[in-house]
Design a protein around this motif. Structure first.
Motif, PDB file in Angstrom:
ATOM      1  N   ALA A   6       4.204   1.055  -1.306  1.00  0.00           N
ATOM      2  CA  ALA A   6       3.121   1.680  -0.537  1.00  0.00           C
ATOM      3  C   ALA A   6       3.162   3.199  -0.672  1.00  0.00           C
ATOM      4  CB  ALA A   6       3.227   1.278   0.931  1.00  0.00           C
ATOM      5  N   MET A   7       4.341   3.781  -0.660  1.00  0.00           N
ATOM      6  CA  MET A   7       4.478   5.236  -0.788  1.00  0.00           C
ATOM      7  C   MET A   7       3.901   5.701  -2.121  1.00  0.00           C
ATOM      8  SD  MET A   7       6.111   6.449   1.995  1.00  0.00           S
ATOM      9  CE  MET A   7       7.149   7.876   1.631  1.00  0.00           C
ATOM     10  N   GLN A   8       4.259   5.010  -3.179  1.00  0.00           N
ATOM     11  CA  GLN A   8       3.767   5.367  -4.507  1.00  0.00           C
ATOM     12  C   GLN A   8       2.255   5.167  -4.610  1.00  0.00           C
ATOM     13  OE1 GLN A   8       6.138   2.955  -7.144  1.00  0.00           O
ATOM     14  NE2 GLN A   8       8.059   3.910  -6.498  1.00  0.00           N
ATOM     15  N   GLY A   9       1.783   4.058  -4.048  1.00  0.00           N
ATOM     16  CA  GLY A   9       0.357   3.762  -4.111  1.00  0.00           C
ATOM     17  C   GLY A   9      -0.483   4.770  -3.353  1.00  0.00           C
ATOM     18  N   ALA A  10      -0.017   5.188  -2.189  1.00  0.00           N
ATOM     19  CA  ALA A  10      -0.762   6.157  -1.388  1.00  0.00           C
ATOM     20  C   ALA A  10      -0.853   7.501  -2.108  1.00  0.00           C
ATOM     21  CB  ALA A  10      -0.106   6.324  -0.026  1.00  0.00           C
ATOM     22  N   ALA A  11       0.249   7.932  -2.705  1.00  0.00           N
ATOM     23  CA  ALA A  11       0.253   9.192  -3.451  1.00  0.00           C
ATOM     24  C   ALA A  11      -0.680   9.099  -4.656  1.00  0.00           C
ATOM     25  CB  ALA A  11       1.672   9.529  -3.899  1.00  0.00           C
ATOM     26  N   ARG A  12      -0.642   7.967  -5.337  1.00  0.00           N
ATOM     27  CA  ARG A  12      -1.516   7.749  -6.494  1.00  0.00           C
ATOM     28  C   ARG A  12      -2.981   7.779  -6.084  1.00  0.00           C
ATOM     29  NH1 ARG A  12      -1.452   2.172 -10.112  1.00  0.00           N
ATOM     30  NH2 ARG A  12      -3.345   2.598 -11.357  1.00  0.00           N
ATOM     31  N   GLY A  13      -3.296   7.171  -4.952  1.00  0.00           N
ATOM     32  CA  GLY A  13      -4.668   7.140  -4.473  1.00  0.00           C
ATOM     33  C   GLY A  13      -5.211   8.532  -4.189  1.00  0.00           C
ATOM     34  N   LEU A  14      -4.395   9.390  -3.558  1.00  0.00           N
ATOM     35  CA  LEU A  14      -4.835  10.754  -3.265  1.00  0.00           C
ATOM     36  C   LEU A  14      -5.031  11.554  -4.553  1.00  0.00           C
ATOM     37  CD1 LEU A  14      -2.731  11.831  -0.147  1.00  0.00           C
ATOM     38  CD2 LEU A  14      -5.146  11.228  -0.247  1.00  0.00           C
ATOM     39  N   LYS A  15      -4.140  11.324  -5.504  1.00  0.00           N
ATOM     40  CA  LYS A  15      -4.256  12.025  -6.790  1.00  0.00           C
ATOM     41  C   LYS A  15      -5.554  11.631  -7.496  1.00  0.00           C
ATOM     42  CE  LYS A  15      -1.617  12.978 -11.000  1.00  0.00           C
ATOM     43  NZ  LYS A  15      -0.350  12.697 -11.755  1.00  0.00           N
ATOM     44  N   ASN A  16      -5.863  10.338  -7.482  1.00  0.00           N
ATOM     45  CA  ASN A  16      -7.102   9.862  -8.093  1.00  0.00           C
ATOM     46  C   ASN A  16      -8.327  10.423  -7.372  1.00  0.00           C
ATOM     47  OD1 ASN A  16      -5.556   8.402  -9.855  1.00  0.00           O
ATOM     48  ND2 ASN A  16      -6.000   6.393  -8.959  1.00  0.00           N
ATOM     49  N   ALA A  17      -8.233  10.464  -6.035  1.00  0.00           N
ATOM     50  CA  ALA A  17      -9.362  10.968  -5.243  1.00  0.00           C
ATOM     51  C   ALA A  17      -9.636  12.438  -5.551  1.00  0.00           C
ATOM     52  CB  ALA A  17      -9.072  10.784  -3.757  1.00  0.00           C
ATOM     53  N   ALA A  18      -8.572  13.202  -5.784  1.00  0.00           N
ATOM     54  CA  ALA A  18      -8.740  14.618  -6.111  1.00  0.00           C
ATOM     55  C   ALA A  18      -9.472  14.788  -7.442  1.00  0.00           C
ATOM     56  CB  ALA A  18      -7.381  15.296  -6.170  1.00  0.00           C
ATOM     57  N   LYS A  19      -9.274  13.844  -8.339  1.00  0.00           N
ATOM     58  CA  LYS A  19      -9.915  13.918  -9.658  1.00  0.00           C
ATOM     59  C   LYS A  19     -11.366  13.436  -9.609  1.00  0.00           C
ATOM     60  CE  LYS A  19      -5.700  13.183 -12.408  1.00  0.00           C
ATOM     61  NZ  LYS A  19      -5.012  12.258 -13.362  1.00  0.00           N
ATOM     62  N   THR A  20     -11.592  12.359  -8.870  1.00  0.00           N
ATOM     63  CA  THR A  20     -12.915  11.724  -8.891  1.00  0.00           C
ATOM     64  C   THR A  20     -13.837  12.164  -7.757  1.00  0.00           C
ATOM     65  OG1 THR A  20     -12.188   9.847  -7.535  1.00  0.00           O
ATOM     66  CG2 THR A  20     -11.845   9.684  -9.925  1.00  0.00           C
ATOM     67  N   GLY A  21     -13.256  12.683  -6.673  1.00  0.00           N
ATOM     68  CA  GLY A  21     -14.043  13.043  -5.502  1.00  0.00           C
ATOM     69  C   GLY A  21     -14.366  11.852  -4.615  1.00  0.00           C
ATOM     70  N   GLU A  22     -13.835  10.685  -4.954  1.00  0.00           N
ATOM     71  CA  GLU A  22     -14.054   9.467  -4.166  1.00  0.00           C
ATOM     72  C   GLU A  22     -12.809   9.175  -3.338  1.00  0.00           C
ATOM     73  OE1 GLU A  22     -15.137   6.822  -2.101  1.00  0.00           O
ATOM     74  OE2 GLU A  22     -16.718   7.146  -3.607  1.00  0.00           O
ATOM     75  N   ASP A  23     -12.927   9.281  -2.020  1.00  0.00           N
ATOM     76  CA  ASP A  23     -11.745   9.101  -1.161  1.00  0.00           C
ATOM     77  C   ASP A  23     -11.707   7.741  -0.467  1.00  0.00           C
ATOM     78  OD1 ASP A  23     -13.774   9.420   0.663  1.00  0.00           O
ATOM     79  OD2 ASP A  23     -12.917  11.186   1.645  1.00  0.00           O
ATOM     80  N   ASN A  24     -12.587   6.839  -0.824  1.00  0.00           N
ATOM     81  CA  ASN A  24     -12.581   5.481  -0.268  1.00  0.00           C
ATOM     82  C   ASN A  24     -12.066   4.514  -1.324  1.00  0.00           C
ATOM     83  OD1 ASN A  24     -13.084   3.012   0.928  1.00  0.00           O
ATOM     84  ND2 ASN A  24     -15.308   3.190   0.859  1.00  0.00           N
ATOM     85  N   PRO A  25     -10.851   3.986  -1.161  1.00  0.00           N
ATOM     86  CA  PRO A  25      -9.950   4.115  -0.011  1.00  0.00           C
ATOM     87  C   PRO A  25      -8.821   5.127  -0.298  1.00  0.00           C
ATOM     88  CG  PRO A  25      -9.259   2.262  -1.339  1.00  0.00           C
ATOM     89  CD  PRO A  25     -10.428   2.894  -2.061  1.00  0.00           C
ATOM     90  N   THR A  26      -8.323   5.765   0.760  1.00  0.00           N
ATOM     91  CA  THR A  26      -7.143   6.622   0.669  1.00  0.00           C
ATOM     92  C   THR A  26      -6.429   6.614   2.010  1.00  0.00           C
ATOM     93  OG1 THR A  26      -8.479   8.565   1.247  1.00  0.00           O
ATOM     94  CG2 THR A  26      -7.994   8.235  -1.102  1.00  0.00           C
ATOM     95  N   THR A  27      -5.185   7.079   1.985  1.00  0.00           N
ATOM     96  CA  THR A  27      -4.415   7.236   3.224  1.00  0.00           C
ATOM     97  C   THR A  27      -3.375   8.313   3.023  1.00  0.00           C
ATOM     98  OG1 THR A  27      -3.033   6.143   4.888  1.00  0.00           O
ATOM     99  CG2 THR A  27      -2.738   5.449   2.603  1.00  0.00           C
ATOM    100  N   ARG A  28      -3.035   8.990   4.090  1.00  0.00           N
ATOM    101  CA  ARG A  28      -1.961   9.989   4.074  1.00  0.00           C
ATOM    102  C   ARG A  28      -0.749   9.517   4.878  1.00  0.00           C
ATOM    103  NH1 ARG A  28      -3.077  14.823   1.872  1.00  0.00           N
ATOM    104  NH2 ARG A  28      -5.244  15.259   1.319  1.00  0.00           N
ATOM    105  N   MET A  29      -0.684   8.247   5.148  1.00  0.00           N
ATOM    106  CA  MET A  29       0.436   7.721   5.919  1.00  0.00           C
ATOM    107  C   MET A  29       1.768   7.974   5.235  1.00  0.00           C
ATOM    108  SD  MET A  29       0.166   6.467   8.943  1.00  0.00           S
ATOM    109  CE  MET A  29       1.730   5.584   8.932  1.00  0.00           C
ATOM    110  N   HIS A  30       1.781   7.994   3.895  1.00  0.00           N
ATOM    111  CA  HIS A  30       3.042   8.231   3.193  1.00  0.00           C
ATOM    112  C   HIS A  30       3.609   9.614   3.493  1.00  0.00           C
ATOM    113  CE1 HIS A  30       0.070  10.138   0.675  1.00  0.00           C
ATOM    114  NE2 HIS A  30       0.994  10.632  -0.133  1.00  0.00           N
ATOM    115  N   GLU A  31       2.733  10.570   3.784  1.00  0.00           N
ATOM    116  CA  GLU A  31       3.206  11.919   4.106  1.00  0.00           C
ATOM    117  C   GLU A  31       3.930  11.927   5.453  1.00  0.00           C
ATOM    118  OE1 GLU A  31      -0.403  14.210   1.691  1.00  0.00           O
ATOM    119  OE2 GLU A  31      -0.365  14.223   3.896  1.00  0.00           O
ATOM    120  N   LEU A  32       3.403  11.187   6.408  1.00  0.00           N
ATOM    121  CA  LEU A  32       4.062  11.074   7.712  1.00  0.00           C
ATOM    122  C   LEU A  32       5.373  10.311   7.585  1.00  0.00           C
ATOM    123  CD1 LEU A  32       4.285  11.332  10.733  1.00  0.00           C
ATOM    124  CD2 LEU A  32       2.656   9.451  10.980  1.00  0.00           C
ATOM    125  N   VAL A  33       5.368   9.219   6.822  1.00  0.00           N
ATOM    126  CA  VAL A  33       6.594   8.443   6.632  1.00  0.00           C
ATOM    127  C   VAL A  33       7.676   9.315   6.000  1.00  0.00           C
ATOM    128  CG1 VAL A  33       7.648   6.519   5.395  1.00  0.00           C
ATOM    129  CG2 VAL A  33       5.431   6.226   6.531  1.00  0.00           C
TER     130      VAL A  33
END
Length: 225
Positions: free
Chosen positions: A189-216
């Motif tokens: 989950a930690m790796q997936g969440a980080a990957r999702g944010l990285k992809n969102a930064a490139k594409t501008g699409e943030d659905n779906p994303t989460t920052r829970m890994h940062e809190l963990v």
């Protein structure tokens, strides 16, 4: 004379205790986590906190009864300011909330950004569309968007997907034991969440994303295991 000596000894002892307390605080950050949900997120985070053996006084988890993002931010700011008035403000405050259908989501993010710009140690821990995306990531990465359809919200559709996973057929809000059920899959989950944010930064699409890994990760840094 004797009473004067006793007074000075007590005063000196009190001063020494304050110095020791200040030294301990310098080495022991205090964190406040304010959650949108009353049960789901606090239950998960409290179980994580216990598993990491974090000192009870180091992390305060404050549920806010399912309120909207703007109310979550207002509540967290009030708790932070109250603590600051007592002379010992939190070192970091994390605001955990979903986008889901909340009309105040963007305003809440802007308020937090303004507070950060003013020097407040505030952090938004958002999930789009909802917290359950974080749980779903434990079973592997997906960037499939979740949108509303018919009478089902984006969150409803995501939860339906989560219920297809082993052990989650009967998943419901406020369910206990979720952290223990997923603990062994946390790195995924930690790796997936980080990957999702990285992809969102490139594409501008943030659905779906989460920052829970940062809190963990922040909580793991406080671990005493």
């Amino acid at each position: 004379m004797g009473s004067d000596n006793l007074f000075h000894k007590r005063k000196a002892r009190k001063a020494a205790e304050l110095v020791r307390g200040a030294a301990t605080r310098a080495q022991s950050p205090r964190v406040l986590i304010v959650c949108e949900g009353e049960k789901t997120e606090p239950l998960y985070l409290n179980d994580l906190k216990a598993d990491l053996r974090i000192r009870p006084a180091a992390v305060k988890i404050a549920p806010h009864n399912g309120s909207s993002p703007d109310r979550v931010v207002a509540h967290g700011r009030a708790l932070y300011e109250e603590d600051a008035r007592q002379g010992d403000s939190f070192d970091a405050v994390y605001f955990v909330f979903d986008r889901d259908k909340h009309p105040t989501y963007a305003a809440a993010l802007q308020a937090l950004n303004d507070c950060k710009a003013a020097g407040k140690p505030f952090h938004a821990v958002t999930s789009i569309p909802c917290f359950e995306y974080w749980l779903l990531l434990h079973f592997g990465f997906t960037d499939q968007p979740f949108d509303a359809a018919g009478k089902k919200s984006a969150a409803d559709r995501l939860i339906a997907e989560l219920r297809t996973k082993r052990g989650f057929k009967q998943y419901g809000k406020g369910q206990k034991g979720i952290y223990a059920l997923l603990k062994d899959k946390l790195p995924t989950a930690m790796q997936g969440a980080a990957r999702g944010l990285k992809n969102a930064a490139k594409t501008g699409e943030d659905n779906p994303t989460t920052r829970m890994h940062e809190l963990v990760a922040a909580l793991q840094a406080l671990s005493e295991t």
